[in-house]
Design a protein around this motif. Structure first.
Motif, PDB file in Angstrom:
ATOM      1  N   ILE A  93      43.538  49.292  33.502  1.00 42.24           N
ATOM      2  CA  ILE A  93      42.444  49.032  34.443  1.00 42.24           C
ATOM      3  C   ILE A  93      42.309  47.537  34.705  1.00 42.24           C
ATOM      4  O   ILE A  93      42.171  47.097  35.850  1.00 42.24           O
ATOM      5  N   LEU A  94      42.364  46.742  33.647  1.00 41.07           N
ATOM      6  CA  LEU A  94      42.249  45.289  33.786  1.00 41.07           C
ATOM      7  C   LEU A  94      43.362  44.720  34.653  1.00 41.07           C
ATOM      8  O   LEU A  94      43.116  43.962  35.596  1.00 41.07           O
ATOM      9  N   LEU A  95      44.595  45.112  34.343  1.00 45.01           N
ATOM     10  CA  LEU A  95      45.736  44.568  35.102  1.00 45.01           C
ATOM     11  C   LEU A  95      45.748  45.086  36.529  1.00 45.01           C
ATOM     12  O   LEU A  95      46.112  44.351  37.465  1.00 45.01           O
ATOM     13  N   SER A  96      45.355  46.341  36.744  1.00 46.10           N
ATOM     14  CA  SER A  96      45.335  46.901  38.101  1.00 46.10           C
ATOM     15  C   SER A  96      44.304  46.182  38.967  1.00 46.10           C
ATOM     16  O   SER A  96      44.583  45.835  40.127  1.00 46.10           O
ATOM     17  N   LEU A  97      43.102  45.963  38.429  1.00 43.21           N
ATOM     18  CA  LEU A  97      42.075  45.253  39.201  1.00 43.21           C
ATOM     19  C   LEU A  97      42.474  43.802  39.455  1.00 43.21           C
ATOM     20  O   LEU A  97      42.257  43.274  40.557  1.00 43.21           O
ATOM     21  N   ALA A  98      43.053  43.154  38.441  1.00 46.78           N
ATOM     22  CA  ALA A  98      43.503  41.771  38.627  1.00 46.78           C
ATOM     23  C   ALA A  98      44.592  41.713  39.704  1.00 46.78           C
ATOM     24  O   ALA A  98      44.585  40.820  40.562  1.00 46.78           O
ATOM     25  N   PHE A  99      45.513  42.678  39.665  1.00 44.94           N
ATOM     26  CA  PHE A  99      46.583  42.726  40.675  1.00 44.94           C
ATOM     27  C   PHE A  99      45.983  42.935  42.067  1.00 44.94           C
ATOM     28  O   PHE A  99      46.391  42.269  43.036  1.00 44.94           O
ATOM     29  N   PHE A 100      45.012  43.834  42.181  1.00 43.72           N
ATOM     30  CA  PHE A 100      44.362  44.091  43.470  1.00 43.72           C
ATOM     31  C   PHE A 100      43.681  42.827  43.982  1.00 43.72           C
ATOM     32  O   PHE A 100      43.844  42.443  45.160  1.00 43.72           O
ATOM     33  N   ASN A 101      42.916  42.159  43.122  1.00 51.93           N
ATOM     34  CA  ASN A 101      42.200  40.948  43.540  1.00 51.93           C
ATOM     35  C   ASN A 101      43.159  39.857  43.995  1.00 51.93           C
ATOM     36  O   ASN A 101      42.929  39.192  45.021  1.00 51.93           O
ATOM     37  N   ILE A 102      44.230  39.656  43.241  1.00 55.22           N
ATOM     38  CA  ILE A 102      45.174  38.583  43.559  1.00 55.22           C
ATOM     39  C   ILE A 102      45.948  38.889  44.844  1.00 55.22           C
ATOM     40  O   ILE A 102      46.090  38.028  45.727  1.00 55.22           O
ATOM     41  N   VAL A 103      46.438  40.116  44.959  1.00 51.43           N
ATOM     42  CA  VAL A 103      47.241  40.478  46.140  1.00 51.43           C
ATOM     43  C   VAL A 103      46.410  40.373  47.415  1.00 51.43           C
ATOM     44  O   VAL A 103      46.847  39.763  48.412  1.00 51.43           O
ATOM     45  N   PHE A 104      45.222  40.949  47.417  1.00 53.96           N
ATOM     46  CA  PHE A 104      44.412  40.913  48.636  1.00 53.96           C
ATOM     47  C   PHE A 104      43.845  39.523  48.904  1.00 53.96           C
ATOM     48  O   PHE A 104      43.563  39.179  50.053  1.00 53.96           O
ATOM     49  N   SER A 105      43.672  38.714  47.853  1.00 56.50           N
ATOM     50  CA  SER A 105      43.274  37.325  48.086  1.00 56.50           C
ATOM     51  C   SER A 105      44.396  36.562  48.787  1.00 56.50           C
ATOM     52  O   SER A 105      44.145  35.770  49.715  1.00 56.50           O
ATOM     53  N   ILE A 106      45.637  36.779  48.374  1.00 56.45           N
ATOM     54  CA  ILE A 106      46.783  36.120  49.026  1.00 56.45           C
ATOM     55  C   ILE A 106      46.923  36.589  50.477  1.00 56.45           C
ATOM     56  O   ILE A 106      47.147  35.785  51.397  1.00 56.45           O
ATOM     57  N   LEU A 107      46.770  37.906  50.690  1.00 54.25           N
ATOM     58  CA  LEU A 107      46.831  38.427  52.061  1.00 54.25           C
ATOM     59  C   LEU A 107      45.692  37.868  52.908  1.00 54.25           C
ATOM     60  O   LEU A 107      45.885  37.557  54.099  1.00 54.25           O
ATOM     61  N   ALA A 108      44.505  37.727  52.308  1.00 54.32           N
ATOM     62  CA  ALA A 108      43.368  37.171  53.045  1.00 54.32           C
ATOM     63  C   ALA A 108      43.601  35.700  53.382  1.00 54.32           C
ATOM     64  O   ALA A 108      43.184  35.226  54.450  1.00 54.32           O
ATOM     65  N   ILE A 109      44.254  34.972  52.476  1.00 51.71           N
ATOM     66  CA  ILE A 109      44.588  33.565  52.763  1.00 51.71           C
ATOM     67  C   ILE A 109      45.491  33.480  53.992  1.00 51.71           C
ATOM     68  O   ILE A 109      45.279  32.646  54.899  1.00 51.71           O
ATOM     69  N   ILE A 110      46.491  34.333  54.032  1.00 52.79           N
ATOM     70  CA  ILE A 110      47.415  34.328  55.186  1.00 52.79           C
ATOM     71  C   ILE A 110      46.659  34.641  56.474  1.00 52.79           C
ATOM     72  O   ILE A 110      46.854  33.982  57.510  1.00 52.79           O
ATOM     73  N   ARG A 111      45.781  35.651  56.425  1.00 50.29           N
ATOM     74  CA  ARG A 111      45.011  36.020  57.618  1.00 50.29           C
ATOM     75  C   ARG A 111      44.071  34.890  58.035  1.00 50.29           C
ATOM     76  O   ARG A 111      43.919  34.612  59.235  1.00 50.29           O
ATOM     77  N   ARG A 112      43.447  34.213  57.072  1.00 47.11           N
ATOM     78  CA  ARG A 112      42.513  33.139  57.413  1.00 47.11           C
ATOM     79  C   ARG A 112      43.235  31.958  58.045  1.00 47.11           C
ATOM     80  O   ARG A 112      42.745  31.355  59.014  1.00 47.11           O
ATOM     81  N   LEU A 113      44.391  31.604  57.506  1.00 49.96           N
ATOM     82  CA  LEU A 113      45.127  30.454  58.050  1.00 49.96           C
ATOM     83  C   LEU A 113      45.637  30.720  59.464  1.00 49.96           C
ATOM     84  O   LEU A 113      45.884  29.778  60.224  1.00 49.96           O
ATOM     85  N   ARG A 114      45.795  31.986  59.819  1.00 51.31           N
ATOM     86  CA  ARG A 114      46.252  32.335  61.156  1.00 51.31           C
ATOM     87  C   ARG A 114      45.103  32.572  62.136  1.00 51.31           C
ATOM     88  O   ARG A 114      45.336  32.710  63.341  1.00 51.31           O
ATOM     89  N   ALA A 115      43.882  32.654  61.628  1.00 50.82           N
ATOM     90  CA  ALA A 115      42.733  32.958  62.473  1.00 50.82           C
ATOM     91  C   ALA A 115      42.347  31.742  63.318  1.00 50.82           C
ATOM     92  O   ALA A 115      42.512  30.593  62.894  1.00 50.82           O
TER      93      ALA A 115
END
Length: 323
Positions: A93-115
């Motif tokens: 559970i810990l690693l899955s949530l950490a993976f989710f937070n990190i992956v979607f944070s990286i994807l959100a960074i890409i989306r923000r820089l392109r906005a």
């Protein structure tokens, strides 16, 4: 860095929580970081990924959605893990949530820089909310929404930090001589030694003085009634145990066990009863003596209560043959 400081914070705190839990499991940081890690980070990363533009959502909506989606995402991850070999345990559970937070944070960074006009959180609340631009009704609704969010956060923190006391119970078990739930001494000869292991684990949230009584009983069941033919007092011993927390994350370990060796000098078919009393032991009609028959005395109530489940007990069918 100023444009993505919030996502870097989510990523760094997620990694830090993993480190804290495995290196300093009793640290207060586990709760301080763990609350937003579960209740805010997953939703915030997902909302930021889906709605990178400032015009998509206002700040209050983003905050509310971040909490709401986090509360929905965490159980869904647990549900998925339940159908995998990993199961619902701390590490997956810990690693899955950490993976989710990190992956979607990286994807959100890409989306923000392109906005074109990305949403970037700032500390100035008046500027974030646009307080001066709101009319009177919107200001009232905004204040109510902020109060509701803060109240929900405080309530969730209280529930998590001060969890409800779990169920109170005592583990009481007997094992065979080799420490397994098998190979019990069920067929003996008169005078033959036999060994079992008696175990107790205290989950009562208090210190308990346990008393174990052992009885040899010969009884039958007739007309929906238990008839006791012989009831021999066999042994009694006591032990005081402190509360032991339930460990659902690691392997089960015994708290107290005793290797109990005995022999029976009278042939017959018996049910050996192990009665467990907590703090108080009801008195016997007379001084307990080994192999003394208490049939027809008030002591029969012990066995009848054990049969009805009113006394925590275990029993073992034993056939004793003549030499």
């Amino acid at each position: 860095m100023k444009r993505i400081w919030d996502f870097l914070t989510v990523i760094l705190l997620s990694i830090l929580l993993v480190v804290v839990i495995y290196i300093f499991p009793e640290s207060i940081l586990r709760k301080v970081i763990g609350l937003p890690f579960i209740l805010f980070f997953p939703g915030y990363a997902l909302v930021s990924f889906l709605f990178p533009e400032r015009r998509d959502l206002d700040v209050i909506e983003r905050i509310a959605l971040s909490f709401g989606l986090s509360i929905a995402i965490t159980p869904l991850i647990g549900l998925v893990l339940n159908y995998t070999p990993f199961g619902i345990r701390l590490t997956p559970i810990l690693l899955s949530l950490a993976f989710f937070n990190i992956v979607f944070s990286i994807l959100a960074i890409i989306r923000r820089l392109r906005a074109r006009d990305p949403f970037i959180p700032r500390i100035d609340l008046k500027e974030i909310i646009g307080w001066e631009e709101l009319n009177k009704i919107d200001k009232i609704l905004t204040v109510i929404l902020i109060i509701a969010i803060l109240a929900s956060i405080i309530a969730l923190i209280y529930i998590i930090v001060t969890p409800k006391q779990g169920e109170k119970f005592t583990e009481f078990y007997i094992l065979g001589e080799k420490g397994k739930a098998s190979d019990y001494p069920t067929n003996l000869r008169v005078g033959q030694n036999a060994t079992i292991i008696i175990g107790i684990v205290n989950h009562e949230y208090r210190t308990v003085n346990y008393t174990v009584e052992i009885w040899l009983v010969n009884a039958s069941y007739e007309n929906n009634k238990t008839i006791i033919h012989h009831m021999y007092f066999f042994d009694r011993f006591s032990v005081t145990l402190n509360h032991t927390p339930i460990n659902i994350e690691g392997n089960w370990t015994p708290q107290w066990e005793r290797r109990y060796t005995f022999h029976i000098d009278k042939p017959g078919k018996y049910k050996m009863w192990f009665l467990l009393f907590k703090d108080y032991v009801p008195p016997l009609p007379s001084k307990p003596e080994k192999m003394k028959d208490y049939t027809g005395t008030p002591a029969e109530k012990r066995i009848l209560d054990a049969i009805d489940g009113k006394i925590q007990s275990l029993n073992l069918n034993i056939v004793v043959k003549s030499i």
